[in-house]
Write a protein that holds these residues in place. Structure first.
Motif, PDB file in Angstrom:
ATOM      1  N   GLY A 131      -7.784  -1.193  11.470  1.00 53.41           N
ATOM      2  CA  GLY A 131      -7.668  -2.664  11.038  1.00 53.41           C
ATOM      3  C   GLY A 131      -6.358  -2.604  10.117  1.00 53.41           C
ATOM      4  N   LEU A 132      -6.553  -1.653   9.209  1.00 53.87           N
ATOM      5  CA  LEU A 132      -5.503  -1.395   8.029  1.00 53.87           C
ATOM      6  C   LEU A 132      -4.436  -1.032   8.585  1.00 53.87           C
ATOM      7  CD1 LEU A 132      -7.874  -0.523   5.054  1.00 53.87           C
ATOM      8  CD2 LEU A 132      -6.574  -2.672   5.340  1.00 53.87           C
ATOM      9  N   SER A 133      -4.500  -0.171   9.670  1.00 54.43           N
ATOM     10  CA  SER A 133      -3.210   0.489  10.161  1.00 54.43           C
ATOM     11  C   SER A 133      -2.189  -0.408  10.783  1.00 54.43           C
ATOM     12  CB  SER A 133      -3.488   1.419  11.000  1.00 54.43           C
ATOM     13  OG  SER A 133      -3.925   0.949  12.348  1.00 54.43           O
ATOM     14  N   LEU A 134      -3.058  -1.727  11.536  1.00 57.14           N
ATOM     15  CA  LEU A 134      -2.373  -2.649  12.218  1.00 57.14           C
ATOM     16  C   LEU A 134      -1.627  -3.620  11.225  1.00 57.14           C
ATOM     17  CD1 LEU A 134      -5.078  -3.524  15.006  1.00 57.14           C
ATOM     18  CD2 LEU A 134      -2.892  -2.466  15.167  1.00 57.14           C
ATOM     19  N   VAL A 135      -2.197  -3.958   9.807  1.00 60.54           N
ATOM     20  CA  VAL A 135      -1.824  -4.858   8.905  1.00 60.54           C
ATOM     21  C   VAL A 135      -0.735  -3.999   8.208  1.00 60.54           C
ATOM     22  CG1 VAL A 135      -2.222  -5.827   6.635  1.00 60.54           C
ATOM     23  CG2 VAL A 135      -3.855  -5.773   8.212  1.00 60.54           C
ATOM     24  N   ALA A 136      -0.718  -2.663   7.843  1.00 59.23           N
ATOM     25  CA  ALA A 136       0.197  -1.993   7.513  1.00 59.23           C
ATOM     26  C   ALA A 136       1.401  -1.796   8.179  1.00 59.23           C
ATOM     27  CB  ALA A 136      -0.067  -0.422   7.189  1.00 59.23           C
ATOM     28  N   ARG A 137       1.348  -1.958   9.553  1.00 59.59           N
ATOM     29  CA  ARG A 137       2.390  -1.941  10.386  1.00 59.59           C
ATOM     30  C   ARG A 137       3.181  -3.528  10.838  1.00 59.59           C
ATOM     31  NH1 ARG A 137      -0.353   2.471  12.046  1.00 59.59           N
ATOM     32  NH2 ARG A 137       1.082   4.270  13.266  1.00 59.59           N
ATOM     33  N   GLY A 138       2.493  -4.258  10.100  1.00 55.65           N
ATOM     34  CA  GLY A 138       2.986  -5.598  10.274  1.00 55.65           C
ATOM     35  C   GLY A 138       2.683  -6.139  11.668  1.00 55.65           C
ATOM     36  N   ALA A 139       1.745  -5.491  12.351  1.00 51.39           N
ATOM     37  CA  ALA A 139       1.367  -6.169  13.711  1.00 51.39           C
ATOM     38  C   ALA A 139       0.379  -7.333  13.613  1.00 51.39           C
ATOM     39  CB  ALA A 139       0.638  -4.929  14.498  1.00 51.39           C
ATOM     40  N   VAL A 140      -0.453  -7.537  12.424  1.00 45.25           N
ATOM     41  CA  VAL A 140      -1.130  -8.445  12.345  1.00 45.25           C
ATOM     42  C   VAL A 140      -1.136  -8.951  10.804  1.00 45.25           C
ATOM     43  CG1 VAL A 140      -2.933  -7.813  14.096  1.00 45.25           C
ATOM     44  CG2 VAL A 140      -3.278  -7.143  11.949  1.00 45.25           C
ATOM     45  N   PRO A 141      -1.625 -10.077  10.335  1.00 50.52           N
ATOM     46  CA  PRO A 141      -1.595 -10.572   8.945  1.00 50.52           C
ATOM     47  C   PRO A 141      -2.816  -9.787   8.239  1.00 50.52           C
ATOM     48  CG  PRO A 141      -2.245 -12.263  10.303  1.00 50.52           C
ATOM     49  CD  PRO A 141      -1.861 -11.305  11.219  1.00 50.52           C
ATOM     50  N   TYR A 142      -2.761  -9.918   6.893  1.00 46.80           N
ATOM     51  CA  TYR A 142      -3.912  -9.534   6.089  1.00 46.80           C
ATOM     52  C   TYR A 142      -4.720 -10.584   5.897  1.00 46.80           C
ATOM     53  CZ  TYR A 142      -6.265  -6.273   2.701  1.00 46.80           C
ATOM     54  OH  TYR A 142      -6.923  -5.640   1.924  1.00 46.80           O
ATOM     55  N   SER A 143      -5.798 -10.862   6.802  1.00 44.01           N
ATOM     56  CA  SER A 143      -6.397 -11.980   7.314  1.00 44.01           C
ATOM     57  C   SER A 143      -7.765 -11.893   6.223  1.00 44.01           C
ATOM     58  CB  SER A 143      -6.883 -12.020   8.486  1.00 44.01           C
ATOM     59  OG  SER A 143      -7.784 -11.141   9.141  1.00 44.01           O
ATOM     60  N   LYS A 144      -8.391 -13.095   6.158  1.00 44.54           N
ATOM     61  CA  LYS A 144      -9.507 -13.147   5.564  1.00 44.54           C
ATOM     62  C   LYS A 144     -10.700 -12.111   5.969  1.00 44.54           C
ATOM     63  CE  LYS A 144     -13.407 -16.272   4.642  1.00 44.54           C
ATOM     64  NZ  LYS A 144     -14.368 -15.358   4.901  1.00 44.54           N
ATOM     65  N   ASP A 145     -10.795 -12.202   7.452  1.00 48.23           N
ATOM     66  CA  ASP A 145     -11.733 -11.161   8.029  1.00 48.23           C
ATOM     67  C   ASP A 145     -11.588  -9.836   7.622  1.00 48.23           C
ATOM     68  OD1 ASP A 145     -14.046 -10.742   9.870  1.00 48.23           O
ATOM     69  OD2 ASP A 145     -12.297  -9.822  11.140  1.00 48.23           O
ATOM     70  N   MET A 146     -10.301  -9.206   7.675  1.00 54.10           N
ATOM     71  CA  MET A 146      -9.712  -7.861   7.292  1.00 54.10           C
ATOM     72  C   MET A 146     -10.015  -7.628   5.727  1.00 54.10           C
ATOM     73  SD  MET A 146      -8.391  -5.368   9.163  1.00 54.10           S
ATOM     74  CE  MET A 146      -7.337  -6.307  10.315  1.00 54.10           C
ATOM     75  N   ILE A 147     -10.037  -8.755   4.914  1.00 50.26           N
ATOM     76  CA  ILE A 147     -10.252  -8.459   3.455  1.00 50.26           C
ATOM     77  C   ILE A 147     -11.724  -8.363   3.321  1.00 50.26           C
ATOM     78  CG2 ILE A 147     -10.031  -9.493   1.284  1.00 50.26           C
ATOM     79  CD1 ILE A 147      -7.326 -10.656   2.162  1.00 50.26           C
ATOM     80  N   ILE A 152       1.000  -1.052   0.119  1.00 51.01           N
ATOM     81  CA  ILE A 152      -0.045   0.084   0.065  1.00 51.01           C
ATOM     82  C   ILE A 152       0.849   1.167  -0.103  1.00 51.01           C
ATOM     83  CG2 ILE A 152      -0.158   0.267   2.290  1.00 51.01           C
ATOM     84  CD1 ILE A 152      -3.328   0.629   1.718  1.00 51.01           C
ATOM     85  N   SER A 153       0.528   2.282  -0.580  1.00 50.29           N
ATOM     86  CA  SER A 153       1.251   3.375  -0.796  1.00 50.29           C
ATOM     87  C   SER A 153       1.414   4.087   0.630  1.00 50.29           C
ATOM     88  CB  SER A 153       0.567   4.351  -1.753  1.00 50.29           C
ATOM     89  OG  SER A 153      -0.513   5.103  -1.403  1.00 50.29           O
ATOM     90  N   GLN A 154       2.381   4.950   0.528  1.00 54.34           N
ATOM     91  CA  GLN A 154       2.419   5.866   1.756  1.00 54.34           C
ATOM     92  C   GLN A 154       1.550   6.813   1.830  1.00 54.34           C
ATOM     93  OE1 GLN A 154       5.351   5.078   3.611  1.00 54.34           O
ATOM     94  NE2 GLN A 154       4.459   6.574   5.439  1.00 54.34           N
ATOM     95  N   LYS A 155       0.912   7.532   1.023  1.00 49.91           N
ATOM     96  CA  LYS A 155      -0.200   8.222   0.948  1.00 49.91           C
ATOM     97  C   LYS A 155      -1.317   7.594   1.569  1.00 49.91           C
ATOM     98  CE  LYS A 155      -2.973  11.330  -1.869  1.00 49.91           C
ATOM     99  NZ  LYS A 155      -3.279  11.990  -3.267  1.00 49.91           N
ATOM    100  N   SER A 156      -1.449   6.482   1.261  1.00 49.48           N
ATOM    101  CA  SER A 156      -2.751   5.670   2.053  1.00 49.48           C
ATOM    102  C   SER A 156      -2.462   5.528   3.344  1.00 49.48           C
ATOM    103  CB  SER A 156      -3.007   4.395   1.000  1.00 49.48           C
ATOM    104  OG  SER A 156      -3.888   4.550   0.064  1.00 49.48           O
ATOM    105  N   LYS A 157      -1.112   4.953   3.667  1.00 44.78           N
ATOM    106  CA  LYS A 157      -0.755   4.933   5.036  1.00 44.78           C
ATOM    107  C   LYS A 157      -1.107   6.169   5.930  1.00 44.78           C
ATOM    108  CE  LYS A 157       2.662   1.172   4.234  1.00 44.78           C
ATOM    109  NZ  LYS A 157       4.132   1.141   4.049  1.00 44.78           N
ATOM    110  N   GLN A 158      -0.773   7.181   5.383  1.00 49.08           N
ATOM    111  CA  GLN A 158      -1.022   8.562   5.980  1.00 49.08           C
ATOM    112  C   GLN A 158      -2.519   8.640   6.282  1.00 49.08           C
ATOM    113  OE1 GLN A 158      -0.064  11.955   3.632  1.00 49.08           O
ATOM    114  NE2 GLN A 158      -0.112  13.547   5.626  1.00 49.08           N
ATOM    115  N   HIS A 159      -3.145   8.487   5.260  1.00 44.14           N
ATOM    116  CA  HIS A 159      -4.650   8.751   5.423  1.00 44.14           C
ATOM    117  C   HIS A 159      -5.357   7.702   6.288  1.00 44.14           C
ATOM    118  CE1 HIS A 159      -5.832  11.375   2.118  1.00 44.14           C
ATOM    119  NE2 HIS A 159      -4.460  11.304   1.881  1.00 44.14           N
ATOM    120  N   ILE A 160      -5.069   6.663   6.468  1.00 44.59           N
ATOM    121  CA  ILE A 160      -5.228   5.361   7.301  1.00 44.59           C
ATOM    122  C   ILE A 160      -4.963   5.901   8.859  1.00 44.59           C
ATOM    123  CG2 ILE A 160      -4.730   3.197   8.239  1.00 44.59           C
ATOM    124  CD1 ILE A 160      -4.251   2.139   5.474  1.00 44.59           C
ATOM    125  N   ASP A 161      -3.929   6.193   9.060  1.00 41.81           N
ATOM    126  CA  ASP A 161      -3.117   6.765  10.130  1.00 41.81           C
ATOM    127  C   ASP A 161      -4.047   8.013  10.704  1.00 41.81           C
ATOM    128  OD1 ASP A 161      -1.568   4.710  10.834  1.00 41.81           O
ATOM    129  OD2 ASP A 161       0.147   6.122  10.113  1.00 41.81           O
TER     130      ASP A 161
END
Length: 356
Positions: free
Chosen positions: A43-59, A3-12
């Protein structure tokens, strides 16, 4: 997750905010916090940080968003949940993690040209060649009924033609996987088919949205002028080519978010209905409109789509609406499925035909 850095900024930024809760049609229908932009961002912020996997429930949660843009419109600080949600869908595609229900629709789209895997049911009349194309779109051709729209253009004496083998505009691909190479290829193929025409009238706001916005953003050369069906009808009435007689009728518009927000087209529908009768607004209209349903999501969230449409009927009933008018084939189908007995539902063309 890629995911792009721009999207990470918006997520945070979005993960701490409740500003758009009231405008989300899915969150309002389910009553679940997970269906808000804030929860999705968290949820996506946790995935982007590598804290949790990009799981089925998240998707799955990423696909519970209608991409209607209500949250973007309401955000006074300028954050864009639609942008990062689309990027998250693309990431799922690139990582081979698309949900089975999305994979199924993509296969149908490849094999039949529409996500439903069905042959078009629309009755297309034999029409002469013309430099004006009436582009119906997948929902109207497969699930809806475009007879009234065709009849109205014929009554106006408009020379036009319809393609029997109409290409898919790419809206469904853009909705499901975003900016993938396959999406752009589908849009390019459609643009190539449209090259011989001078003007394309898009019946479905979904097709108008991708042709007028995404094609340009992706550098796809679209030769003909693209105009929405609503905008074209407003022109016909304004020029006198379509003579309507004002009736003692009150119309309540159901604005398509694709027109009202994405294309900033609000006034033409009101100009049309004002020429036919009196306009009476309901809660959340124009650029602040609430979506009344999405047929792509109806393939995997039918119960939620029923609630989304039912909520719009509550708004219409509270406003004392007599005749609700929609511009969108998808919203017409879903509203009609849960229509209360004491309010009429009309497509825009049906409203105009009643006043000729």
């Amino acid at each position: 997750m890629q995911i792009s850095q721009k999207s990470k900024q918006h997520i945070d930024s979005c993960r701490f905010c409740w500003m758009c809760h009231h405008i989300c049609p899915i969150g309002n229908a389910t009553g679940l916090e997970r269906n808000t932009a804030r929860a999705r961002a968290l949820g996506l912020s946790l995935v982007a940080r590598g804290a949790v996997p990009y799981s089925k429930d998240m998707i799955d949660n990423v696909y519970e968003c209608a991409l209607c843009g209500g949250c973007v419109h309401e955000c006074v600080t300028g954050w864009d949940p639609v942008m990062f949600t689309k990027e998250a869908r693309l990431a799922a595609a690139l990582e081979g993690k698309l949900p089975p229900y999305i994979q199924k629709m993509l296969i149908h789209l490849q094999e039949t040209g529409n996500i439903y895997g069905e042959e078009p049911k629309a009755d297309i009349p034999e029409l002469p060649d013309s430099d004006t194309l009436f582009f119906l779109g997948q929902d109207a051709r497969v699930k809806g009924d475009c007879k009234a729209a065709i009849l109205l253009l014929q009554k106006a004496g408009v020379p036009f033609t319809i393609l029997r083998d109409e290409p898919n505009s790419g809206y469904a691909m853009d909705f499901m996987v975003g900016a993938a190479a396959e999406t752009k290829d589908m849009m390019k193929k459609c643009a190539d088919v449209l090259k011989p025409f001078q003007r394309v009238i898009c019946y479905d706001p979904a097709d108008a949205k991708v042709m007028k916005r995404e094609y340009k953003e992706w550098g796809i050369d679209l030769v003909p002028e693209v105009i929405t069906f609503t905008g074209f009808l407003a022109e016909l009435i304004h020029s006198g080519k379509l003579q309507v007689k004002k009736q003692n009728l009150t119309f309540t518009p159901q604005d398509s978010p694709l027109l009202a927000r994405d294309l900033e087209e609000v006034q033409p529908m009101r100009d049309i209905l004002s020429a036919c009768g009196t306009v009476k607004e309901m809660l959340l209209y124009g650029e602040n409109t609430m979506m009344a349903g999405n047929l792509i999501m109806n393939e995997y969230m039918p119960d939620v789509m029923k609630k989304v449409a039912a909520n719009r009927w509550v708004n219409a009933k509270n406003a004392g609406a007599e005749n609700v008018v929609t511009q969108s084939p998808a919203e017409y189908i879903l509203l009609n499925a849960v229509k209360p007995e004491n309010i009429n539902l009309l497509s825009l063309e049906e409203a105009v035909l009643a006043c000729l």
